[in-house]
Design an enzyme around this catalytic site. Structure first.
Site, PDB file in Angstrom:
ATOM      1  N   PRO A 178      20.306 106.152  62.403  1.00  0.00           N
ATOM      2  CA  PRO A 178      21.329 107.021  62.999  1.00  0.00           C
ATOM      3  C   PRO A 178      22.400 106.206  63.724  1.00  0.00           C
ATOM      4  O   PRO A 178      22.100 105.210  64.369  1.00  0.00           O
ATOM      5  CB  PRO A 178      20.524 107.851  64.005  1.00  0.00           C
ATOM      6  CG  PRO A 178      19.408 106.935  64.424  1.00  0.00           C
ATOM      7  CD  PRO A 178      19.069 106.116  63.197  1.00  0.00           C
ATOM      8  N   ARG A 231      40.175 107.700  63.266  1.00  0.00           N
ATOM      9  CA  ARG A 231      39.475 108.813  62.603  1.00  0.00           C
ATOM     10  C   ARG A 231      40.393 109.994  62.257  1.00  0.00           C
ATOM     11  O   ARG A 231      40.304 110.525  61.161  1.00  0.00           O
ATOM     12  CB  ARG A 231      38.276 109.273  63.432  1.00  0.00           C
ATOM     13  CG  ARG A 231      37.263 108.138  63.719  1.00  0.00           C
ATOM     14  CD  ARG A 231      35.939 108.642  64.248  1.00  0.00           C
ATOM     15  NE  ARG A 231      35.253 109.422  63.238  1.00  0.00           N
ATOM     16  CZ  ARG A 231      35.185 110.728  63.232  1.00  0.00           C
ATOM     17  NH1 ARG A 231      35.710 111.430  64.211  1.00  0.00           N
ATOM     18  NH2 ARG A 231      34.579 111.346  62.255  1.00  0.00           N
ATOM     19  N   TYR A 271      40.344 110.487  58.368  1.00  0.00           N
ATOM     20  CA  TYR A 271      39.446 111.556  57.882  1.00  0.00           C
ATOM     21  C   TYR A 271      39.889 112.934  58.361  1.00  0.00           C
ATOM     22  O   TYR A 271      39.083 113.869  58.326  1.00  0.00           O
ATOM     23  CB  TYR A 271      38.016 111.342  58.394  1.00  0.00           C
ATOM     24  CG  TYR A 271      37.510 109.928  58.337  1.00  0.00           C
ATOM     25  CD1 TYR A 271      37.186 109.328  57.122  1.00  0.00           C
ATOM     26  CD2 TYR A 271      37.341 109.188  59.506  1.00  0.00           C
ATOM     27  CE1 TYR A 271      36.711 108.032  57.082  1.00  0.00           C
ATOM     28  CE2 TYR A 271      36.859 107.888  59.469  1.00  0.00           C
ATOM     29  CZ  TYR A 271      36.554 107.321  58.256  1.00  0.00           C
ATOM     30  OH  TYR A 271      36.088 106.034  58.227  1.00  0.00           O
ATOM     31  N   CYS A 301      54.448 103.002  64.113  1.00  0.00           N
ATOM     32  CA  CYS A 301      55.589 103.433  63.309  1.00  0.00           C
ATOM     33  C   CYS A 301      55.202 103.999  61.963  1.00  0.00           C
ATOM     34  O   CYS A 301      55.555 103.440  60.924  1.00  0.00           O
ATOM     35  CB  CYS A 301      56.531 102.254  63.131  1.00  0.00           C
ATOM     36  SG  CYS A 301      56.961 101.586  64.728  1.00  0.00           S
TER      37      CYS A 301
HETATM   38  N1  LLP Z   1      23.108 103.892  57.211  1.00  0.00           N
HETATM   39  C1  LLP Z   1      24.016 103.560  56.276  1.00  0.00           C
HETATM   40  C2  LLP Z   1      23.586 102.800  55.110  1.00  0.00           C
HETATM   41  C3  LLP Z   1      25.351 103.937  56.442  1.00  0.00           C
HETATM   42  O1  LLP Z   1      26.244 103.606  55.515  1.00  0.00           O
HETATM   43  C4  LLP Z   1      25.744 104.669  57.598  1.00  0.00           C
HETATM   44  C5  LLP Z   1      27.135 105.078  57.793  1.00  0.00           C
HETATM   45  C6  LLP Z   1      24.760 104.979  58.544  1.00  0.00           C
HETATM   46  C7  LLP Z   1      23.446 104.579  58.323  1.00  0.00           C
HETATM   47  C8  LLP Z   1      25.070 105.725  59.815  1.00  0.00           C
HETATM   48  O2  LLP Z   1      25.535 107.011  59.577  1.00  0.00           O
HETATM   49  P1  LLP Z   1      25.755 108.017  60.811  1.00  0.00           P
HETATM   50  O3  LLP Z   1      24.388 108.339  61.382  1.00  0.00           O
HETATM   51  O4  LLP Z   1      26.597 107.352  61.811  1.00  0.00           O
HETATM   52  O5  LLP Z   1      26.399 109.184  60.209  1.00  0.00           O
HETATM   53  N2  LLP Z   1      33.791 105.778  59.780  1.00  0.00           N
HETATM   54  C9  LLP Z   1      33.316 107.107  59.438  1.00  0.00           C
HETATM   55  C10 LLP Z   1      31.820 107.136  59.225  1.00  0.00           C
HETATM   56  C11 LLP Z   1      31.349 106.156  58.172  1.00  0.00           C
HETATM   57  C12 LLP Z   1      29.859 106.163  57.983  1.00  0.00           C
HETATM   58  C13 LLP Z   1      29.453 105.062  57.090  1.00  0.00           C
HETATM   59  N3  LLP Z   1      28.052 104.881  56.944  1.00  0.00           N
HETATM   60  C14 LLP Z   1      33.760 108.089  60.531  1.00  0.00           C
HETATM   61  O6  LLP Z   1      34.421 107.687  61.480  1.00  0.00           O
HETATM   62  O7  LLP Z   1      33.484 109.283  60.439  1.00  0.00           O
END
Ligand code: LLP
Length: 428
Positions: free
Chosen positions: A284, A323, A327, A353
């Site tokens: 997580p 973000r 997104y 800019c």
């Molecule tokens: N494990 C792997 C292999 C991943 O690629 C990721 C996130 C996670 C765990 C953790 O996921 P989480 O629990 O945080 O959802 N920059 C984007 C999010 C990119 C997530 C990439 N992988 C944003 O700001 O929403």
């Protein structure tokens, strides 16, 4: 629950008014709450307590969400491992005191040098995402044995379960058209291939289907498929000890429906893996860090267009928090000193800019003016870790709060420091 509350008319992080940090460190600045980070991690871990039959899962915080060493250390204090995707992230985890036995190394494109470093470090698990990567890892491991080393790296295969998890397309990873992981059929073949290698030790399988997932159904679907794979592999006489179910659990970003809680998630997992006898791992990121951090910024000025559009120009920009631009993400924006001012519709923008440097359009916010402080909430994950110096804006600093103390855990570079990083070519 988090520890950002209004006390005596001021938005505070734990016992520290955000304005005090803004005055001392300047703006823009990220501010994190120790108590919230640790609470979120503990809530996630404790969600599995009702299921002792599952054993204690490895909870590897996704370092990419917030890679600051002090943040990692704060989480390590309460037992976090680390999910890493580069040598740099492994080094950060080690610097934070996270033992190699609690570090997972994931990622679609690991270089030979990174794999060698991971083997030497003795990480808990290297998640292999393709056959070329498997071959490269076997080669690197063999070369280390030849050179007098000898550790057989523990590997898990990252499988792409081909489920659609909703959410933004740029952060969805679990469909077969995405670049991540191997198919179920490939996983069976590659697992057997790895088991036959004298240099590798396949220990399990892994999946991660996306991020900001607010519905447990696709996760359950993926996890059931993963269980089926474990059973098939065992049926082939292969040893499968570990099942890594990734990260991805969503958080409430204010205007969205409440996502499932860690307790709901754990109950679902317990149902799916009932009787399977595997060591579980999770990765997580957001659910631990997002609501443990805010970005504090000052209004530079408010600029009203004659045709009626009202722009709130902040000293934070897309390079500090990408973000919304990347997104279309929603972040709640709150005044640091709430007033009874009437609401007005603002386009909230940064000074960079390009039009993409817009945090939100026509958002009703309390009227604000030059010099006022506002905070972007839920900015502790994928905020600072994705920041840059675009437009030669100094890298945004980070501050960690604990009770009534605070510390700068990444200082803002001076312009001299920024320029000193760029040696001028000798011929110029
Ligand atoms: N494990 C792997 C292999 C991943 O690629 C990721 C996130 C996670 C765990 C953790 O996921 P989480 O629990 O945080 O959802 N920059 C984007 C999010 C990119 C997530 C990439 N992988 C944003 O700001 O929403």
């Amino acid at each position: 629950m988090n520890h950002f509350e209004v006390r005596d008319g001021e938005l505070c992080c734990e016992g520290v008014p955000l304005s005090r940090i803004a005055d001392a460190v300047g703006t823009p600045v990220y501010v994190y709450s120790t108590a919230t980070l640790q609470r979120h991690f503990t809530v996630f871990r404790e969600a599995f307590a009702p299921y002792p039959q599952l054993g204690a899962p490895l909870i590897a915080f996704a370092v990419k969400a917030n890679s600051n060493v002090s943040v990692l250390k704060t989480l390590a204090e309460v037992g976090a491992g680390a999910d890493t995707v580069s040598e740099g992230e492994i080094r950060r985890a080690l610097a934070a005191g996270i033992p190699p036995g609690r570090i997972v190394f994931s990622g679609v494109g690991k270089t030979a040098a990174e794999l060698a470093f991971a083997i030497e470090t003795g990480v808990a698990e290297i998640n292999v995402e393709s056959e070329p990567e498997l071959d490269l890892l076997a080669e690197v491991a063999a070369a280390q044995v030849k050179a007098g080393g000898g550790a057989r790296p523990a590997i898990a295969f990252r499988v792409n379960p081909d489920v659609s998890a909703g959410g933004h397309a740029k952060i969805s990873t679990g469909k077969s058209e995405n670049k991540f992981g191997v198919s179920f059929a490939e996983a069976e073949r590659l697992y057997a291939k790895a088991a036959a290698s004298p240099h590798l030790r396949p220990v399990g399988v892994a999946c991660h289907i996306g991020s900001q997932i607010t519905d447990l159904a696709p996760m359950e679907d993926a996890f059931r498929k993963m269980r089926g794979l474990v059973e098939r592999l065992r049926g082939l006489g292969l040893t499968v000890e570990r099942l890594d179910l990734g990260g991805g659990l969503g958080v409430p970003y204010f205007n969205q429906p409440a996502p499932p809680t860690p307790a709901d998630f754990a109950a679902m997992v317990a149902r799916v893996v009932d009787g399977l006898d595997v060591q579980l791992a999770f990765e997580p990121g957001r659910v631990i860090a997002a609501n443990a951090g805010v970005l504090v910024t000052r209004v530079i000025h408010v600029h009203e267009r004659p045709e009626g559009r009202r722009f709130m120009v902040l000293d934070a920009a897309m390079n500090d928090l990408i973000r919304p631009a990347m997104y279309d993400a929603y972040h709640d924006i709150r005044p640091v000193r709430p007033t009874n001012a009437p609401l007005a519709a603002y386009d909230v923008v940064g000074p960079v800019c390009e039009t993409g440097d817009t945090f939100t359009r026509e958002r009703d916010l309390p009227e604000a003016g030059s010099g006022d402080l506002v905070a972007f909430m839920s900015a502790g994950a994928y905020g600072a870790s994705m920041s840059s110096e675009y437009n030669t804006r100094p890298l945004i600093p980070e501050v960690l709060v604990k009770g009534d103390q605070f510390a700068v855990i990444r200082p803002r570079p001076t312009y001299d420091e920024m320029l000193a990083r760029e040696p001028v070519a000798a011929w110029l």
